[in-house]
Scaffold this active site. Structure first.
Site, PDB file in Angstrom:
ATOM      1  NE  ARG A  52      -3.479  -2.145   2.935  1.00  0.00           N
ATOM      2  CZ  ARG A  52      -4.209  -2.303   4.038  1.00  0.00           C
ATOM      3  NH1 ARG A  52      -4.117  -1.416   5.025  1.00  0.00           N
ATOM      4  NH2 ARG A  52      -5.022  -3.328   4.159  1.00  0.00           N
ATOM      5  CG  ASP A  54      -0.391   5.848   3.800  1.00  0.00           C
ATOM      6  OD1 ASP A  54      -1.078   4.813   3.712  1.00  0.00           O
ATOM      7  OD2 ASP A  54       0.387   6.070   4.740  1.00  0.00           O
ATOM      8  CE1 TYR A 112       7.011   3.857   0.226  1.00  0.00           C
ATOM      9  CE2 TYR A 112       8.004   1.999   1.383  1.00  0.00           C
ATOM     10  CZ  TYR A 112       6.919   2.589   0.767  1.00  0.00           C
ATOM     11  OH  TYR A 112       5.732   1.914   0.684  1.00  0.00           O
ATOM     12  NE  ARG A 197       3.261  11.270   5.080  1.00  0.00           N
ATOM     13  CZ  ARG A 197       1.933  11.354   5.164  1.00  0.00           C
ATOM     14  NH1 ARG A 197       1.191  10.308   4.816  1.00  0.00           N
ATOM     15  NH2 ARG A 197       1.346  12.444   5.571  1.00  0.00           N
TER      16      ARG A 197
END
Length: 256
Positions: A52, A54, A112, A197
């Protein structure tokens, strides 16, 4: 007979409420499934993504798989699908894979990048604009504390449905792109919701001098999301790589 295909793709997440289909909100998964279903003669097609992302998060590299009872020409599939998809979703390749391959569960690691810039630039809209005074050396000292197999509850969104918050981080560091732009790179076997994040937001507090690098030890050990700092905006976050065992998936970018 059932055939399984894997797609390599990218998308800009600005216009979507994340990857996963959800009621009354646009998603990348829904856009792809609608087009694939049309290509298959309006027969419903469900796709399985590598994970997933966001709302507002991007993917410069993403992998999905789907099953169909039709034998497909991979090159034609890519060509036709790209003509149908919106401009912010692009398919790089398609290939037939065995039933052993699973876009999510076969993955061994994901990487990421989170991008920031310290000089206003209208061409860096998918990057987070910050004040110029940041101590990147201190942030990299703090990032070392993230390495290894640990409990990342302090950096996870609350009330998720995962069975464990244990993740193994193999890479965590800030890299300089230009005189005024940087990105945070993190690789792990799995990620929790909002984890990257929240980590970046906390590291930036170290960079501003509001936290010491060693405060990361305390935050990790607390297993309390309230001890970590605010999450940074989604627009700077990109999924950039997924690794699979070579025997289950041919990475079209490298031929392995």
């Amino acid at each position: 007979m059932t055939f399984r295909y894997a797609l390599e793709l990218a998308y800009r997440g600005t216009n979507y409420h994340g990857w996963q289909i959800q009621p009354n909100a646009s998603s990348v998964q829904e856009e792809i499934e609608q087009r694939l279903s049309r290509l298959m003669g309006n027969n419903p097609v469900s796709v399985v993504g590598c994970g997933r992302t966001d709302t507002g998060v991007h993917a410069s590299y993403y992998v999905l798989h789907f099953d169909t009872d039709k034998a497909l020409d991979p090159e034609q599939l890519v060509y036709k699908l790209n003509k149908m998809l919106p401009d912010d979703i692009g398919v790089f390749s398609a290939q037939q894979v065995t039933d052993e391959f699973h876009a999510r569960f076969s993955a061994t690691s994901r990487t990421y990048h989170y991008f920031i810039h310290q000089k206003k630039d209208p061409f860096l809209l998918d990057s987070y604009y910050l004040a110029p005074e940041i101590n990147f050396a201190a942030m990299n000292r703090a990032a070392l504390i993230l390495l290894g197999k640990q409990d990342f509850t302090s950096f996870s969104k609350l009330h998720t449905d995962v069975k464990t918050n244990i993740c193994t981080v193999s890479e965590a560091k800030w890299n300089q792109l230009t005189a005024y732009s940087w990105y945070f790179e993190i690789t792990a076997d799995r990620f929790l919701r909002n984890m990257v994040r929240a980590i970046v937001g906390t590291l930036l507090e170290v960079g501003y001098g509001n936290l010491d690098p060693d405060d990361l030890f305390r935050i990790m050990e607390s297993k309390d999301r309230g001890e970590a700092k605010l999450s940074v905006p989604a627009k700077g976050l990109f999924l950039v790589d997924i690794q699979y065992p070579e025997h289950v998936f041919l990475d079209m970018r490298t031929g392995k």
